[in-house]
Scaffold this motif. Structure first.
Motif, PDB file in Angstrom:
ATOM      1  N   TYR A  92       0.813  -1.212   0.000  1.00 35.14           N
ATOM      2  CA  TYR A  92       0.000   0.000   0.000  1.00 35.14           C
ATOM      3  C   TYR A  92       0.856   1.276   0.000  1.00 35.14           C
ATOM      4  O   TYR A  92       0.421   2.304  -0.495  1.00 35.14           O
ATOM      5  CB  TYR A  92      -0.960  -0.015   1.198  1.00 35.14           C
ATOM      6  CG  TYR A  92      -2.029   1.038   1.083  1.00 35.14           C
ATOM      7  CD1 TYR A  92      -2.935   1.016   0.026  1.00 35.14           C
ATOM      8  CD2 TYR A  92      -2.138   2.068   2.018  1.00 35.14           C
ATOM      9  CE1 TYR A  92      -3.910   1.986  -0.107  1.00 35.14           C
ATOM     10  CE2 TYR A  92      -3.104   3.043   1.894  1.00 35.14           C
ATOM     11  CZ  TYR A  92      -3.994   2.997   0.835  1.00 35.14           C
ATOM     12  OH  TYR A  92      -4.954   3.957   0.698  1.00 35.14           O
ATOM     13  N   THR A  93       2.071   1.208   0.534  1.00 36.26           N
ATOM     14  CA  THR A  93       2.922   2.409   0.512  1.00 36.26           C
ATOM     15  C   THR A  93       3.191   2.841  -0.923  1.00 36.26           C
ATOM     16  O   THR A  93       3.236   4.036  -1.224  1.00 36.26           O
ATOM     17  CB  THR A  93       4.299   2.175   1.197  1.00 36.26           C
ATOM     18  OG1 THR A  93       4.526   0.787   1.278  1.00 36.26           O
ATOM     19  CG2 THR A  93       4.391   2.774   2.531  1.00 36.26           C
ATOM     20  N   GLN A  96      -0.052   4.256  -2.273  1.00 37.87           N
ATOM     21  CA  GLN A  96      -0.347   5.548  -1.656  1.00 37.87           C
ATOM     22  C   GLN A  96       0.443   6.691  -2.310  1.00 37.87           C
ATOM     23  O   GLN A  96      -0.069   7.794  -2.450  1.00 37.87           O
ATOM     24  CB  GLN A  96      -0.004   5.489  -0.178  1.00 37.87           C
ATOM     25  CG  GLN A  96      -1.060   6.110   0.674  1.00 37.87           C
ATOM     26  CD  GLN A  96      -0.798   5.842   2.140  1.00 37.87           C
ATOM     27  OE1 GLN A  96       0.181   5.199   2.507  1.00 37.87           O
ATOM     28  NE2 GLN A  96      -1.675   6.360   2.978  1.00 37.87           N
ATOM     29  N   LYS A 100      -1.478   9.863  -3.625  1.00 39.01           N
ATOM     30  CA  LYS A 100      -1.188  11.206  -3.115  1.00 39.01           C
ATOM     31  C   LYS A 100      -1.015  12.180  -4.268  1.00 39.01           C
ATOM     32  O   LYS A 100      -1.473  13.323  -4.209  1.00 39.01           O
ATOM     33  CB  LYS A 100       0.072  11.183  -2.250  1.00 39.01           C
ATOM     34  CG  LYS A 100      -0.263  10.948  -0.803  1.00 39.01           C
ATOM     35  CD  LYS A 100       0.932  11.205   0.117  1.00 39.01           C
ATOM     36  CE  LYS A 100       0.628  10.656   1.499  1.00 39.01           C
ATOM     37  NZ  LYS A 100       1.752   9.882   2.029  1.00 39.01           N
ATOM     38  N   SER A 103      -5.465  11.248  -6.890  1.00 42.35           N
ATOM     39  CA  SER A 103      -6.374  10.341  -6.172  1.00 42.35           C
ATOM     40  C   SER A 103      -7.172   9.454  -7.126  1.00 42.35           C
ATOM     41  O   SER A 103      -7.754   8.461  -6.708  1.00 42.35           O
ATOM     42  CB  SER A 103      -7.298  11.134  -5.263  1.00 42.35           C
ATOM     43  OG  SER A 103      -8.085  11.994  -6.054  1.00 42.35           O
ATOM     44  N   LYS A 124      -5.593  -2.037   0.869  1.00 41.07           N
ATOM     45  CA  LYS A 124      -5.980  -0.865   1.667  1.00 41.07           C
ATOM     46  C   LYS A 124      -6.759  -1.316   2.907  1.00 41.07           C
ATOM     47  O   LYS A 124      -6.505  -0.865   4.026  1.00 41.07           O
ATOM     48  CB  LYS A 124      -6.839   0.092   0.829  1.00 41.07           C
ATOM     49  CG  LYS A 124      -7.191   1.340   1.591  1.00 41.07           C
ATOM     50  CD  LYS A 124      -8.037   2.303   0.795  1.00 41.07           C
ATOM     51  CE  LYS A 124      -8.305   3.537   1.635  1.00 41.07           C
ATOM     52  NZ  LYS A 124      -9.410   4.336   1.105  1.00 41.07           N
TER      53      LYS A 124
END
Ligand code: HEC
Ligand code: HEC
Length: 495
Positions: A92-93, A96, A100, A103, A124
């Motif tokens: 997920y990092t 993300q 960021k 979206s 997530k």
């Protein structure tokens, strides 16, 4: 717990030469546009779809390898949920970073949406449960919701008020020791005397077959009080399922746990419900002896975790190990007169609640339903899944025909991760170290009305589980779905 996964270098590891080559080919063919100049060349924002797919498959492999080391004679292969969450957070990092910057990164492009949509939702949803570094004590997202647990409590609180009687000192005092359970039930009777039939409370004393309370008493004793059809707001009604932990006969620990599920529906659309939940403790003040009820979700050391892990339907059915009544001396005694009647009456309500809507939880993200209707199961599959059980091929059709769980469950409670997969939850939470699916299938409760033999029921469970996720090959419905296959589109016939 043992961590068997290989390491944390996955995002950086990719088959660079092969991808580089195909990137050149794709660029030359004009099928993709190069990333905009302000995106780092190695940023995932610049990955072509093919690289995303390769990365996704590595991550899936990693997540599904999060197994528990076998302990003692128990050699079952099972996923360790903490490791699944950790591996999900790792993936997920990367996701993300893209979200960021944009979206809509995973939804605006049809290819990415198709290939990564399910995967992104799954990781997530699972990464919430990771304890962040440095968080002493409380896991902020232990419930696995989109909002921290404490914030959830504040949002849900208006729906989780206890009826006046159930939070009164006289009732809570009566519930504090087995000798006065009778008084508690009499108070409920006197409330019922003034209520119309559809609003009468239903109370049931039982010994639960699945899990203990989360307080120090760790008891299987329960008193369920169901408060039906209570008007809330202008046009809504609520069913409150309030479950008190009680002392098992013969043991007298101070039992403090009490939980509530409130199912709210609009009078006009009864099958469209919203559900709110909390675990609470009845806390006795040492000085005054007075009770207060406090939500576990506000506690620093909250023993309650993700409810959706088990509560696949909003309210779970009550299939007690034993039902109790109070005997003439007011003691808990086994109900031998009409056991099964009240549970059946209560359980009949569950399908009517429709699919659970927990507001802040993406239930879809936990995967498709165990036992889909539209799948072909070959004799070879049944043979290998039931190896060692000595199942005759004449049973195969009986087992196949019982595998259509989604036929009903898609309408009110999709059975998905972790219930549809062997995990350490079975080991840690359940009285028999078997999950709910295995228990209800092997006991013959599910699917309803089946005539399978005990051996066939064991075989049915094995077939369902190995079809959903084969722990040796890491293939199956869950893995396919993570790779973007829609289960309804899966081929009806597979060779
Ligand atoms: C490990 C599985 C598991 C988890 C996790 C779990 N429950 Fe349950 N819960 C059950 C089972 C099984 C029942 C059915 C009654 C019984 O057998 O105890 C139940 C019943 C209940 C009931 C009575 C109404 C009903 O659904 O039958 C309430 C209220 C409840 N749970 C609240 C919660 C809350 C709140 C959470 C999360 C904080 C939670 N439970 C988490 C397994 C679980
Ligand atoms: C004819 C409809 C029907 C079919 C088919 C069916 N179920 Fe159920 N199931 C229900 C209903 C209704 C409940 C809740 C009431 C009850 O338990 O009596 C339930 C409850 C359950 C529960 C506990 C609640 C939950 O959501 O986890 C499990 C586990 C379960 N079923 C597993 C299965 C499995 C596995 C199959 C396929 C082998 C299956 N069921 C097939 C209707 C069905």
């Amino acid at each position: 717990m043992h961590n068997t996964h290989p390491g944390v270098h996955i995002a950086a590891k990719c088959t660079a030469p092969a991808l580089g080559l195909s990137l050149v080919v794709l660029l030359a063919a004009g099928t993709i546009t190069p990333a905009s100049p302000n995106v780092r060349a190695d940023s995932p924002l610049a990955w072509p779809l093919e690289r995303w797919v390769g990365w996704r498959d590595e991550q899936i492999n990693h997540i599904l390898t999060s197994t528990l080391a076998p302990t003692g004679s128990d050699t079952r292969k099972m996923l360790a949920r903490k490791e699944v969450s950790r591996a999900s957070m790792h993936a997920y990092t990367v996701i993300q970073e893209c979200l960021k910057a944009d979206s809509s990164y995973f939804s605006k492009d049809a290819g990415r949406a198709r290939e990564l949509g399910n995967f992104v939702r799954f990781v997530k949803a699972q990464q919430w449960m990771v304890i962040p570094p440095g968080a002493a004590g409380k896991v902020p997202y232990g419930l696995g919701l989109e909002v921290p647990d404490e914030q959830y409590w504040n949002l849900a609180k208006p729906y989780l008020e206890f009826p006046e009687l159930l939070k009164s000192q006289r009732f809570l005092t009566a519930m504090a020791s087995p000798g006065t359970y009778r008084q508690a039930l009499e108070m409920i009777d006197s409330i019922n005397a003034n209520l119309p039939p559809e609003r009468k409370w239903i109370s049931l004393l039982f010994d639960a077959q699945f899990i203990t309370t989360v307080d120090d008493a760790h008891t299987y004793g329960r008193m369920l009080v169901m408060v039906p059809n209570e008007p809330v707001g202008n046009s809504e009604v609520a069913d409150r399922w309030i479950q008190f932990g009680i002392a098992d006969p013969g043991t007298y620990p101070e039992t403090r746990s009490v939980s509530m599920f409130t199912v709210v529906r609009n009078a006009e659309t009864p099958a469209k419900t919203t559900t709110y939940f909390s675990d609470f403790m009845r806390i006795r003040d040492k000085q005054t002896g007075k009770f207060s009820i406090r939500s576990n979700f506000t506690m620093l050391h909250d023993p309650s975790l993700n409810c959706y892990n088990c509560h696949k339907s909003s309210v779970l059915p009550i299939h007690p190990a034993r039902e109790y009544v109070l005997d003439s001396g007011g003691k808990l005694a086994e109900n031998r007169a009409n056991a099964g009647e009240l549970p059946a009456k209560l359980n009949n309500l569950i399908m009517g609640y429709g699919p659970p809507n927990y507001v802040y939880q993406d239930t879809f993200a936990y995967g498709p339903c165990l036992g889909p209707t539209n799948r072909y199961r070959s004799d070879a599959f049944l043979k290998s899944a039931t190896a060692g059980l000595d199942i005759s091929p004449t049973s195969y059709d009986r087992i196949r025909n019982a595998m259509h769980c989604s036929n009903c469950h898609n309408n009110f409670g999709v059975i998905n991760y972790p219930q549809a997969v062997p995990t350490d939850l079975d080991l840690k939470a359940f009285r028999t170290h078997r999950g709910m699916v295995q228990t209800l299938v092997e006991q013959g409760t599910m699917p309803p009305g089946n005539t399978l033999t005990a051996r066939e029921r064991q075989a049915l469970w094995r077939c369902l589980m190995s079809e959903y996720l084969n722990m040796d090959t890491k293939q199956g419905i869950l893995a396919d779905w993570l790779r973007g296959d829609s289960v309804s589109a899966s081929p009806a016939v597979r060779n």
